[in-house]
Design a protein around this motif. Structure first.
Motif, PDB file in Angstrom:
ATOM      1  N   UNK A 267       5.195  -8.743  -3.337  1.00  0.00           N
ATOM      2  CA  UNK A 267       5.306  -7.384  -2.816  1.00  0.00           C
ATOM      3  C   UNK A 267       6.506  -7.272  -1.870  1.00  0.00           C
ATOM      4  N   UNK A 268       6.661  -8.249  -0.995  1.00  0.00           N
ATOM      5  CA  UNK A 268       7.729  -8.204   0.004  1.00  0.00           C
ATOM      6  C   UNK A 268       9.104  -8.200  -0.650  1.00  0.00           C
ATOM      7  N   UNK A 269       9.309  -9.079  -1.633  1.00  0.00           N
ATOM      8  CA  UNK A 269      10.598  -9.155  -2.316  1.00  0.00           C
ATOM      9  C   UNK A 269      10.897  -7.864  -3.074  1.00  0.00           C
TER      10      UNK A 269
ATOM     11  N   UNK B 288      -2.508  -7.947  -1.260  1.00  0.00           N
ATOM     12  CA  UNK B 288      -2.541  -9.218  -1.977  1.00  0.00           C
ATOM     13  C   UNK B 288      -3.959  -9.643  -2.308  1.00  0.00           C
ATOM     14  N   UNK B 289      -4.882  -9.446  -1.371  1.00  0.00           N
ATOM     15  CA  UNK B 289      -6.282  -9.786  -1.619  1.00  0.00           C
ATOM     16  C   UNK B 289      -6.932  -8.803  -2.583  1.00  0.00           C
ATOM     17  N   UNK B 290      -6.622  -7.526  -2.439  1.00  0.00           N
ATOM     18  CA  UNK B 290      -7.275  -6.529  -3.288  1.00  0.00           C
ATOM     19  C   UNK B 290      -6.813  -6.666  -4.738  1.00  0.00           C
ATOM     20  N   UNK B 291      -5.518  -6.899  -4.949  1.00  0.00           N
ATOM     21  CA  UNK B 291      -5.044  -7.031  -6.322  1.00  0.00           C
ATOM     22  C   UNK B 291      -5.586  -8.307  -6.957  1.00  0.00           C
ATOM     23  N   UNK B 292      -5.775  -9.344  -6.151  1.00  0.00           N
ATOM     24  CA  UNK B 292      -6.420 -10.575  -6.631  1.00  0.00           C
ATOM     25  C   UNK B 292      -7.795 -10.255  -7.202  1.00  0.00           C
ATOM     26  N   UNK B 293      -8.577  -9.479  -6.486  1.00  0.00           N
ATOM     27  CA  UNK B 293      -9.923  -9.143  -6.951  1.00  0.00           C
ATOM     28  C   UNK B 293      -9.863  -8.237  -8.179  1.00  0.00           C
ATOM     29  N   UNK B 294      -8.889  -7.345  -8.226  1.00  0.00           N
ATOM     30  CA  UNK B 294      -8.736  -6.513  -9.418  1.00  0.00           C
ATOM     31  C   UNK B 294      -8.407  -7.364 -10.637  1.00  0.00           C
TER      32      UNK B 294
ATOM     33  N   UNK C 224      -0.512   6.763   6.355  1.00  0.00           N
ATOM     34  CA  UNK C 224      -1.383   6.109   5.374  1.00  0.00           C
ATOM     35  C   UNK C 224      -1.353   4.593   5.388  1.00  0.00           C
ATOM     36  N   UNK C 225      -0.432   4.006   6.161  1.00  0.00           N
ATOM     37  CA  UNK C 225      -0.290   2.555   6.144  1.00  0.00           C
ATOM     38  C   UNK C 225      -0.861   1.947   7.425  1.00  0.00           C
ATOM     39  N   UNK C 226      -0.942   0.637   7.466  1.00  0.00           N
ATOM     40  CA  UNK C 226      -1.595  -0.017   8.603  1.00  0.00           C
ATOM     41  C   UNK C 226      -0.919   0.350   9.916  1.00  0.00           C
ATOM     42  N   UNK C 227       0.420   0.389   9.917  1.00  0.00           N
ATOM     43  CA  UNK C 227       1.146   0.713  11.141  1.00  0.00           C
ATOM     44  C   UNK C 227       1.504   2.184  11.248  1.00  0.00           C
ATOM     45  N   UNK C 228       0.972   2.986  10.338  1.00  0.00           N
ATOM     46  CA  UNK C 228       1.236   4.417  10.421  1.00  0.00           C
ATOM     47  C   UNK C 228       1.995   4.938   9.226  1.00  0.00           C
ATOM     48  N   UNK C 229       3.177   5.510   9.467  1.00  0.00           N
ATOM     49  CA  UNK C 229       3.921   6.167   8.403  1.00  0.00           C
ATOM     50  C   UNK C 229       4.731   5.196   7.554  1.00  0.00           C
ATOM     51  N   UNK C 230       5.016   4.007   8.080  1.00  0.00           N
ATOM     52  CA  UNK C 230       5.903   3.077   7.385  1.00  0.00           C
ATOM     53  C   UNK C 230       5.129   1.877   6.853  1.00  0.00           C
ATOM     54  N   UNK C 231       5.547   1.413   5.685  1.00  0.00           N
ATOM     55  CA  UNK C 231       4.988   0.192   5.110  1.00  0.00           C
ATOM     56  C   UNK C 231       5.399  -1.000   5.954  1.00  0.00           C
ATOM     57  N   UNK C 232       4.519  -1.989   6.049  1.00  0.00           N
ATOM     58  CA  UNK C 232       4.840  -3.241   6.732  1.00  0.00           C
ATOM     59  C   UNK C 232       4.235  -4.401   5.950  1.00  0.00           C
ATOM     60  N   UNK C 233       4.502  -5.602   6.417  1.00  0.00           N
ATOM     61  CA  UNK C 233       3.948  -6.792   5.780  1.00  0.00           C
ATOM     62  C   UNK C 233       2.424  -6.755   5.759  1.00  0.00           C
TER      63      UNK C 233
ATOM     64  N   UNK D  10       0.150 -11.372 -17.221  1.00  0.00           N
ATOM     65  CA  UNK D  10       1.269 -11.521 -16.303  1.00  0.00           C
ATOM     66  C   UNK D  10       1.275 -12.837 -15.563  1.00  0.00           C
ATOM     67  N   UNK D  11       0.191 -13.597 -15.676  1.00  0.00           N
ATOM     68  CA  UNK D  11       0.012 -14.927 -15.080  1.00  0.00           C
ATOM     69  C   UNK D  11      -0.253 -14.911 -13.580  1.00  0.00           C
ATOM     70  N   UNK D  12       0.348 -13.963 -12.843  1.00  0.00           N
ATOM     71  CA  UNK D  12       0.213 -13.947 -11.382  1.00  0.00           C
ATOM     72  C   UNK D  12      -1.199 -13.581 -10.958  1.00  0.00           C
ATOM     73  N   UNK D  13      -1.713 -14.268  -9.944  1.00  0.00           N
ATOM     74  CA  UNK D  13      -3.052 -13.980  -9.415  1.00  0.00           C
ATOM     75  C   UNK D  13      -3.149 -14.278  -7.915  1.00  0.00           C
ATOM     76  N   UNK D  14      -2.427 -15.273  -7.428  1.00  0.00           N
ATOM     77  CA  UNK D  14      -2.628 -15.787  -6.073  1.00  0.00           C
ATOM     78  C   UNK D  14      -2.421 -14.715  -5.014  1.00  0.00           C
ATOM     79  N   UNK D  15      -3.422 -14.444  -4.165  1.00  0.00           N
ATOM     80  CA  UNK D  15      -3.268 -13.406  -3.143  1.00  0.00           C
ATOM     81  C   UNK D  15      -2.143 -13.696  -2.167  1.00  0.00           C
ATOM     82  N   UNK D  16      -1.943 -14.970  -1.847  1.00  0.00           N
ATOM     83  CA  UNK D  16      -0.891 -15.296  -0.894  1.00  0.00           C
ATOM     84  C   UNK D  16       0.492 -15.133  -1.510  1.00  0.00           C
ATOM     85  N   UNK D  17       0.629 -15.516  -2.769  1.00  0.00           N
ATOM     86  CA  UNK D  17       1.923 -15.321  -3.424  1.00  0.00           C
ATOM     87  C   UNK D  17       2.190 -13.830  -3.644  1.00  0.00           C
ATOM     88  N   UNK D  18       1.139 -13.061  -3.919  1.00  0.00           N
ATOM     89  CA  UNK D  18       1.326 -11.620  -4.075  1.00  0.00           C
ATOM     90  C   UNK D  18       1.927 -11.007  -2.813  1.00  0.00           C
TER      91      UNK D  18
END
Length: 245
Positions: free
Chosen positions: A25-27, A204-210, A188-197, A13-21
């Motif tokens: 994810x956001x988009x 982004x960091x975890x998928x980079x390591x994967x 389950x998310x950092x801020x509680x029930x809702x996903x956030x940045x 898939x070519x993508x790896x950069x944690x910051x770009x991930x």
């Protein structure tokens, strides 16, 4: 259609950069149409200048440093770099899409991001050499020049030192796990029930390591840490992992 600028590699898939991930994810989470344009490291500065995206940092010698992710939004003519700034822009420009920084959380999110950047000091000695190995030749040369401390080896530690530093990395992730555990009663998310940045910043960091270590065994170790937390963390967000070419 928004253009997302990313750094190619030999990874699937070519993508790896944690910051770009973080921005990918956001988009995907906001459901915005975009395409990816692949830029090798030596071409990042010229590309950012061409599209009008400002530098994000300064080098030790005081010269401006241009980094990815960057986006160009032809609907507004805006170009912007830095994943957190991009998140703020996307929320402001597309208010009818899911919010990355819900009202009242912006300051807290920025504080968390600052702390998170310092929370994994043992990571770089392992991740940077592995990253260099998957880059294309033009980017490998840049990476060797700018990403490594001139007095530090460009290979990961071995033997007893590796065992000690890998254990330290597990401790670093344990600190982060402790932060997350404090909010689990709220959701389950950092801020509680809702996903956030913040969720995408961690993912982004975890998928980079994967991506780096899925075939070499280190990922199997990491995914077992802290009750399988990190594998579970990614699985909660996997619907937003799509790599748009």
């Amino acid at each position: 259609m928004i253009v997302l600028y990313d750094i190619p590699s030999s990874a699937p898939g070519s993508a790896w950069s944690p910051n770009v991930w973080k921005t990918r994810y956001s988009l995907n989470y906001k459901g915005l149409q975009y395409r990816t344009e692949w830029i090798e490291y030596p071409d990042i500065e010229a590309t950012c200048k061409r599209i009008g995206a400002e530098h994000t940092e300064f080098r030790a010698d005081g010269t401006p440093l241009y980094t990815l992710p960057a986006i160009h939004d032809p609907s507004t003519g805006v170009s912007i770099a830095d994943s957190a700034r991009i998140a703020e822009y996307l929320d402001a420009t597309y208010p009818d899409t899911p919010r990355l920084l819900p009202p009242g959380t912006t300051a807290v999110q920025h504080a968390f991001l600052a702390a998170y950047r310092l929370a994994l000091p043992a990571l770089w000695q392992f991740a940077l050499p592995s990253t260099a190995a998957i880059l294309n030749p033009p980017s490998q040369a840049y990476y060797a020049r700018f990403k490594f401390d001139p007095e530090s080896p460009q290979t990961a530690p071995t033997g007893q030192l590796r065992e000690e530093q890998w254990a330290k990395l597990k401790e670093d992730f344990g600190l982060l796990a402790g932060w997350l555990e404090k909010g689990e009663a709220d959701g389950p998310y950092v801020l509680g029930a809702a996903i956030s940045f913040l969720d995408f910043a961690i993912a982004g960091y975890i998928i980079w390591l994967r991506i780096l270590w899925k075939e070499s065994g280190e990922w199997d170790d990491i995914r077992s840490w802290h009750g399988g937390r990190w594998d579970t963390f990614l699985k909660r967000l996997e619907q937003y992992e799509t790599i748009v070419g």
